[in-house]
Design an enzyme around this catalytic site. Structure first.
Site, PDB file in Angstrom:
ATOM      1  N   CYS A   2      -3.954   0.739  -0.347  1.00  0.00           N
ATOM      2  CA  CYS A   2      -5.188  -0.022  -0.257  1.00  0.00           C
ATOM      3  C   CYS A   2      -6.348   0.910  -0.577  1.00  0.00           C
ATOM      4  CB  CYS A   2      -5.401  -0.539   1.166  1.00  0.00           C
ATOM      5  SG  CYS A   2      -4.036  -1.546   1.775  1.00  0.00           S
ATOM      6  N   CYS A 250      -0.511  12.911   0.055  1.00  0.00           N
ATOM      7  CA  CYS A 250       0.507  12.160  -0.688  1.00  0.00           C
ATOM      8  C   CYS A 250       0.537  12.617  -2.156  1.00  0.00           C
ATOM      9  CB  CYS A 250       0.171  10.680  -0.615  1.00  0.00           C
ATOM     10  SG  CYS A 250       1.152   9.669  -1.717  1.00  0.00           S
ATOM     11  N   CYS A 396       8.870   5.219   0.891  1.00  0.00           N
ATOM     12  CA  CYS A 396       7.712   5.862   1.532  1.00  0.00           C
ATOM     13  C   CYS A 396       7.412   5.158   2.845  1.00  0.00           C
ATOM     14  CB  CYS A 396       6.487   5.776   0.626  1.00  0.00           C
ATOM     15  SG  CYS A 396       5.022   6.502   1.391  1.00  0.00           S
ATOM     16  N   CYS A 448       2.903  15.915   0.850  1.00  0.00           N
ATOM     17  CA  CYS A 448       4.103  15.192   1.281  1.00  0.00           C
ATOM     18  C   CYS A 448       4.879  14.794   0.031  1.00  0.00           C
ATOM     19  CB  CYS A 448       3.720  13.929   2.055  1.00  0.00           C
ATOM     20  SG  CYS A 448       5.136  12.884   2.480  1.00  0.00           S
ATOM     21  N   CYS A 451       9.419  11.120  -0.706  1.00  0.00           N
ATOM     22  CA  CYS A 451      10.039  10.142  -1.620  1.00  0.00           C
ATOM     23  C   CYS A 451      10.938  10.842  -2.641  1.00  0.00           C
ATOM     24  CB  CYS A 451       8.983   9.280  -2.298  1.00  0.00           C
ATOM     25  SG  CYS A 451       7.680  10.187  -3.142  1.00  0.00           S
TER      26      CYS A 451
END
Ligand code: 5GP
Ligand code: MG
Length: 465
Positions: A2, A250, A396, A448, A451
């Protein structure tokens, strides 16, 4: 995923927030909402399904959302029922200390447990979204100060959150201790602006508003992890409530999600994408006639790849800007049809040629499989692919919409068999070490990459999968 935006003590605040959200539409197109505060109270939020221009098409901002302070959200559902109106943001609540509204980017990893705890304790929960949990835990905190309420809520919640909370006093920004999601702020005259990405500030340049031009935007800074920023007067009050030795930015924000003209986590998105392409291009051994991108997400990386590999770059795959999104369409058939409508091949560029496609990522493999078929039908002699990220092998938990493991093609098909499965002559991925090199994070103390590695950040105890 978002986007969130906020404007404090800025003329036509809700309209300014609308412009910022529109600039971040790439972060979510499923819903949008804005709430403003005026004359000591919060106005009813305007929310709806669809894009920003659609939701606010007939809204008179002056009458529906007046005031100098507002927050807003665009939604890409990764938590909660995507069709439920109750899951749209901003989410509002009444407190003894005054009305409150919140917008949130990221996913909470202990939402299920906390929803259950609250229901056991007799709470009535309106939505299936994790964001609502903030409001419940703020109300139950026993604190009267909004910043303290947020801290108390944060202590109950785990995972990724960049949030903006609006009260009649002003705006409170809060980031999670690990910094999974980006958030930036800036000065605007005597006021402040907040946004998920700084591209939201760029579009406000020389914006003509009903109340005149917007004051100039200065002092753009990142809201660091583990921080609460309170803007209720002339000066921002910044409080670090937790400072872990590591960050967990991320990596997928740089690879796919963020806008290339933005800077996130202190690095230019375009620069990272160029490095991703360059690193893979340097070690390319495929003798292709041309490199093509899968527009728009791999444009920067594909161009840099072609240069590094010494292969001409051509726009052999074009995309329609009028189709809807393909990635989260329900059902594989719908996604395939979506890809077909979205991409078109420039036949004369590929006929009889060996084509090397550079894409940013393979998730389910839908895009690749369809593109390979289309290229072969258009006469390509060979179809190769280079992916400027490692294989996505794990969902994720923190807000990127990567599906369950059984839907991730690289988790289901062995590496050696993947090219054949996707219909490719060859398939090359970036390695994890190369990804860290491109992110300039060689020891991985900032990003991170769960994934790609399945290795969860050490602090994460209660993951749902
Ligand atoms: P696939 O078709 O393999 O399932 O997905 C890969 C394609 O989707 C790539 O072209 C990539 O740019 C795009 N993609 C990767 N992650 C996301 C995401 O979270 N949302 C959307 N809409 N597209 C994504
Ligand atoms: Mg793409």
């Amino acid at each position: 995923m978002c986007a969130i935006a906020g404007a404090f003590n800025v003329p036509n605040a809700s309209l300014v927030v609308r412009h910022m959200l529109f600039a971040m539409q790439h972060r979510g197109q499923d819903g949008a909402g804005i709430v403003s505060s005026h004359a000591g109270r919060l106005l009813p939020a305007v929310r709806g399904f669809g894009g920003v221009d659609h939701v606010f098409a007939d809204i008179d901002f002056d009458t529906r959302l007046p005031g100098l302070t507002a927050i807003g959200h665009v939604r890409y559902p990764t938590s909660g029922d995507p069709k439920s109106e109750a899951n749209l943001q901003p989410m509002e609540a009444r407190r003894r200390s005054g009305d409150v509204a919140i917008v949130h980017n990221g996913n909470l990893t202990n939402a299920r447990v906390r929803h259950h705890d609250l229901e056991e304790a007799g709470a009535i929960i309106r939505s299936t979204s994790d964001t609502e949990l903030f409001l419940h835990f703020m109300a139950r905190s026993g604190e009267s100060d909004t910043a303290n309420q947020l801290l108390a809520a944060g202590a109950k919640l785990e995972g990724a959150y960049a949030t903006l909370t609006l009260t009649q006093e002003g705006i409170f920004a809060m980031t999670d201790p690990w910094g999974f999601r980006p958030l930036v702020m800036a000065r605007c005259g005597d006021g402040y602006l907040f946004a998920s990405e700084p591209i939201a500030f760029d579009v406000l340049d020389e914006l003509e508003l009903p109340e005149g031009t917007l004051p100039s935007i200065t002092d753009v800074t990142t809201v660091p992890q583990g921080t609460i920023v309170r803007v209720t007067g002339g000066e921002a009050y910044v409080q670090t409530y937790m400072r872990p030795p590591l960050s967990r930015f991320c990596a997928f924000e740089h690879i796919y999600f963020a806008h290339p003209a933005s800077t996130v986590f202190g690095q230019s998105v375009n620069a990272v994408r160029e490095r991703l392409g360059k690193i893979l291009g340097w070690r390319n051994t495929v003798k292709a006639d041309l490199v093509t991108a899968v527009p728009d997400s791999s444009n920067a990386a594909a161009h840099a790849f072609a240069q590094a590999a010494g292969i001409p770059f051509r726009f052999a795959i074009t995309r329609s800007h009028y189709t809807g999104r393909t990635f989260i369409k329900p059902g594989q058939k719908a996604r395939q049809l979506g890809v077909r409508a979205k991409f078109q091949i420039v036949r004369e560029l590929v006929k009889g040629k060996s084509v090397l496609i550079v894409d940013d990522s393979i998730v389910r493999g839908t895009t690749t499989q369809k593109l390979v078929k289309m290229l072969r039908r258009a006469g390509a002699r060979e179809v190769h692919m280079a992916i400027v990220s490692p294989p996505v092998v794990h969902p994720c938990h923190w807000g990127i919409d990567t599906p369950e493991r059984k839907e991730l093609v690289a988790s289901q098909i062995e590496q050696g068999a993947l090219a054949a499965h996707l219909g490719l002559d060859t398939l090359t991925y970036l390695t994890h070490a190369e990804l860290l090199e491109a992110l300039e994070d060689p020891k991985q103390d900032r990003h991170c990459t769960t994934c790609f590695t399945r290795v969860k950040p050490i602090h994460c105890h209660k993951l749902p999968h």
